[in-house]
Design a protein around this motif. Structure first.
Motif, short mmCIF file in Angstrom:
data_model
loop_
_atom_site.label_atom_id
_atom_site.label_comp_id
_atom_site.label_asym_id
_atom_site.label_seq_id
_atom_site.Cartn_x
_atom_site.Cartn_y
_atom_site.Cartn_z
N SER A 186 6.98 5.88 8.77
CA SER A 186 6.04 5.69 7.66
C SER A 186 5.64 4.23 7.49
CB SER A 186 6.65 6.18 6.35
OG SER A 186 6.87 7.56 6.40
N ALA A 187 6.60 3.35 7.58
CA ALA A 187 6.32 1.93 7.34
C ALA A 187 6.06 1.17 8.63
CB ALA A 187 7.47 1.29 6.57
N ARG A 215 7.19 -2.17 14.63
CA ARG A 215 6.28 -3.30 14.82
C ARG A 215 6.63 -4.44 13.86
NH1 ARG A 215 -0.05 -2.16 15.58
NH2 ARG A 215 -0.62 -4.12 16.56
N PRO A 261 -0.45 -3.93 9.35
CA PRO A 261 0.65 -3.57 10.25
C PRO A 261 0.77 -4.48 11.47
CG PRO A 261 -0.52 -1.62 9.53
CD PRO A 261 -1.30 -2.79 9.01
N PRO A 301 8.10 -2.60 1.29
CA PRO A 301 7.52 -2.13 0.03
C PRO A 301 6.41 -1.09 0.22
CG PRO A 301 7.72 -4.51 0.03
CD PRO A 301 8.03 -4.06 1.41
N THR A 302 5.89 -0.92 1.43
CA THR A 302 4.87 0.13 1.60
C THR A 302 5.49 1.51 1.42
OG1 THR A 302 5.16 0.29 4.00
CG2 THR A 302 3.55 -1.30 3.22
N LEU A 303 6.81 1.58 1.39
CA LEU A 303 7.48 2.86 1.14
C LEU A 303 7.55 3.18 -0.34
CD1 LEU A 303 10.42 2.51 3.70
CD2 LEU A 303 8.40 3.95 3.92
#
Lengths: 283, 458
Positions: free
Chosen positions: A70-71, A75, A228, A238-240
């Protein structure tokens, strides 16, 4: 018989039971958040909030895969590793020669320069953010990893130079004079005499700065950005977070981001302990 | 989706953004040079070399759009959004450079604008600082595009009005609404029945009686995040029980809580409910996440939560969605509502077109992307995946596979809608939440109203 055995081992200091208990309590205090993080990484939200310290009813190993995908953590980890590696290399490349010069300098100018480095501590990172953003924009490096590779060493130099200078000042004068008599120039004196002796200090600086660089968030968020392709792992995590955050997945992602730095610390910690002990003895 | 003001570095990033926006809006972004700058951040959709992206001029490369989105990877909407992005790029050949906006998305965008790397399109909720973007020149009026892009007829007037300046029909359109929400009260009918409550409470007296029975039966009554935005919304829902919408909007916008007799009566009602034990114990310390966990685990029988939580309820795996009936909050006698009250809104997430995106070389690409989102199957995908309330009319019932969402489609007939405070309280939102945490504690009506006035009037 027992008495002779004890004598044979030399004097033995009795350990206070209170000290033992306090030591264990301290260890538990440090271990508790790590335990909480790891078990949370394997739970559902309900379990995390209702039974925070319990063992997971069902072990949700898939939380790790979800966080990874997901995050785009793979990468992000690569970006963080790249930024940290270049930043550490640059920091040492600049700090070691500077420290050598300051350690060998005995004049007023040397003291002034040393104090100038110490003054770097007086500038809070927050105060430097706005001018740093402006600098990044004017350099055409806004939203790039490259700027962070340059900025991090700059921010780390005061502490690195001061620490290394102190280590290098412990090099015996006789060794330096002996090297000079053998015809060694500054380069050979630095690489053959100062660096080997100051190696524990260099490792200490590496570990301290690696932890700082790895965990840096504010400048990474503001300057490197959230894309990304460029974001670091601290910005990717924090994108989670969303309006319906899966905290198990978030905790799993956090564990994944901690692992590299834990491994690096484990590999280098022995050197750091040696450095600390060496400093204590010499002090 | 809605207003979740989580900010760790707000003061600082806000300072940066403010500094730069002042500069940018004084002419920086208007210059051709500024407006042509290309952003550096990219996603898997197109990942050019960062250095190249920095110096690239999109007017010469063409075919690239820079989008900042509120729907970050961890959100349920991100899946549907990615499907739209992928299909869009496959069909049009236009590359998308996506930046995920985090909790400080407003600051992120303002910093990008200041750095002459403004995005073309921002997918964001209408709240706090985004409410000022049109005035600040960050975004443009979306009104001309509404008809031109064929969206005007399908769009619900109420949804559009919420995105207009001042909420007025003749106000400038700040963006195109996409993700609406319903915000009902959730009742666990099993727990209510076990406590001897046979019907959903229709009045505040019923609510107090139900809370007493629930407590006696060992269940918690109404749970809400007393220290965050969920508590803020419930407070306003109760506080406007005796005030007509126009007067309430005025008080929310300009203050005057203490001076309004009807609002004070509503605040008194809130403290009466609180003191009667309607809320769970220690509610002032709870957050939305605590609320979900407590309700989903069936420790509390009542919750006030929005449609974004429908998917989470099913995912929780406790089957609570099968024992939940959605409805409104019980109302007092002499209320301005004729049915139990609820909230709904379209200030969730919408499309805000930046000055950069409105440039002639960009606007047609923006149009194609925005239109793609509004295609029926894509709206339906968002409904299925994230339980959004669509701002466009159409037959989307078949997409409402979530049982709670299916229930919510009938809410209009059983609830009265209170004024959603977000647009009206604007940037006072965070200070108001701080005041209301005290309200969920032990603050008196006078202390609450004076705190709200102080927060509103700055």
């Amino acid at each position: 018989m027992m008495a002779s055995r004890r004598r044979g081992r030399g004097p033995r200091r009795e350990r206070s039971p209170v000290a033992t208990v306090l030591s264990w309590l301290y260890a538990l205090l440090l271990a508790a958040p790590i335990y909480y993080l790891v078990v949370s990484a394997l739970k559902t939200n309900i379990e995390i909030f209702i039974r925070p310290f319990a063992i997971p009813a069902t072990w949700l190993w898939e939380n790790f895969a979800t966080a990874w995908n997901s995050a785009a953590l793979g990468r992000a980890l690569l970006n963080s590793v790249l930024i940290c590696a270049v930043a550490i290399a640059l920091t040492l490349l600049l700090a070691v020669p500077a420290s050598y010069a300051l350690a060998r300098g005995e004049g007023r100018l040397s003291r002034i320069i040393t104090n100038a480095f110490a003054a770097g501590f007086l500038i809070p990172p927050f105060a430097a953010l706005i001018p740093t953003v402006i600098l990044a924009i004017h350099m055409g490096l806004f939203f790039t990893r490259e700027f962070q590779m340059l900025y991090l060493p700059a921010s780390a130099l005061p502490l690195s130079v001061l620490l290394l200078t102190q280590f290098m000042r412990t090099v015996p004068r006789e060794l330096v004079e002996s090297a000079a008599l053998d015809g060694a120039g500054h380069w050979h004196t630095l690489t053959r005499v100062f660096v080997p002796i100051a190696r524990p200090g260099i490792v200490s600086v590496m570990i301290l700065q690696l932890l700082t660089f790895w965990n840096e968030y504010l400048f990474s968020l503001t300057i490197t950005g959230t894309a990304p392709a460029t974001r670091t792992v601290q910005v990717a995590l924090p994108t989670l977070i969303s309006d319906s955050t899966n905290y198990g997945v978030l905790a799993a992602g956090t564990v994944l981001t901690l692992l590299p730095v834990y491994i690096a610390y484990s590999l280098m910690s022995k050197r750091m302990q040696e450095a600390l002990v060496a400093g204590a003895v010499k002090g | 989706m809605h207003l979740k003001p989580l900010r760790r570095h707000v003061p600082l990033t806000a300072a940066i953004a403010f500094t730069f926006v002042l500069g940018a809006c004084s002419g920086g972004t208007d210059s051709p040079e500024a407006s042509d700058d290309s952003p550096a951040s990219t996603t898997e959709t197109q990942t050019p070399d960062t250095d190249e992206a920095l110096t690239e001029d999109t007017t010469s490369s063409g075919g690239a759009l820079n989008v900042v989105t509120r729907w970050a990877s961890g959100s349920p909407e991100a899946e549907s959004q990615q499907r739209v992005f992928d299909a869009f790029t496959a069909e049009t050949g236009i590359a998308l450079e996506i930046t995920e906006g985090l909790e400080t998305i407003d600051d992120q965008v303002e910093t990008m604008v200041a750095a002459n790397q403004a995005p073309d399109l921002v997918i964001v909720n209408l709240f706090d600082k985004t409410l000022g973007w049109l005035d600040a020149g960050v975004t443009v009026d979306a009104e001309p595009y509404l008809a031109e892009w064929g969206l005007g007829e399908a769009m619900k007037p109420d949804a559009l009005d919420e995105w207009r300046v001042g909420g007025e029909p003749d106000g400038a359109l700040q963006g195109l609404p996409f993700s609406g929400f319903s915000w009902p009260v959730w009742y666990n009918t099993d727990l209510l029945a076990k406590a001897g409550v046979d019907a959903i409470p229709a009045t505040t007296d019923d609510l107090i009686a139900a809370a007493e029975k629930l407590r006696a039966a060992g269940s918690d009554p109404l749970v809400v995040g007393g220290s965050d935005w969920t508590g803020q919304k419930l407070f306003y829902q109760i506080a406007q029980s005796y005030t007509d919408p126009a007067a309430m909007k005025d008080v929310m916008s300009n203050g005057g809580y203490c001076d309004s007799e009807s609002v004070m009566k509503g605040i008194q009602l809130f403290t009466d409910l609180r003191d009667a034990g309607v809320f769970v114990d220690n509610v002032a310390g709870l957050t939305a996440d605590d609320m979900y966990a407590i309700y989903y685990s069936e420790k509390a029988a009542i919750m006030s939560a929005g449609s974004w939580a429908y998917a989470g309820a099913v995912d929780a795996g406790t089957g609570v969605e099968e024992r939940t009936t959605l409805g409104g909050l019980g109302i007092p006698g002499e209320s301005v509502f004729d049915k139990p009250s609820s909230l709904q809104g379209f200030t969730g997430v919408g499309f805000m077109i930046t000055k950069q995106g409105a440039q002639p070389e960009k606007i047609d690409m923006v149009r194609q992307l925005v239109q793609a989102f509004y295609e029926d199957q894509n709206v339906g995908d968002f409904i299925t995946t994230a339980s959004i309330l669509p701002p466009v009319t159409g037959d989307f019932a078949s997409y409402a596979t979530n049982p709670l969402l299916a229930q919510a489609l009938d809410l209009d007939s059983i609830v009265s809608y209170a004024v959603m405070p977000d647009v009206w309280i604007g940037s006072a939102s965070d200070p108001i939440i701080a005041v209301l945490a005290g309200a969920y504690g032990s603050a008196t009506p006078d202390a609450i109203c004076s705190g709200l006035d102080a927060a509103t009037q700055g």
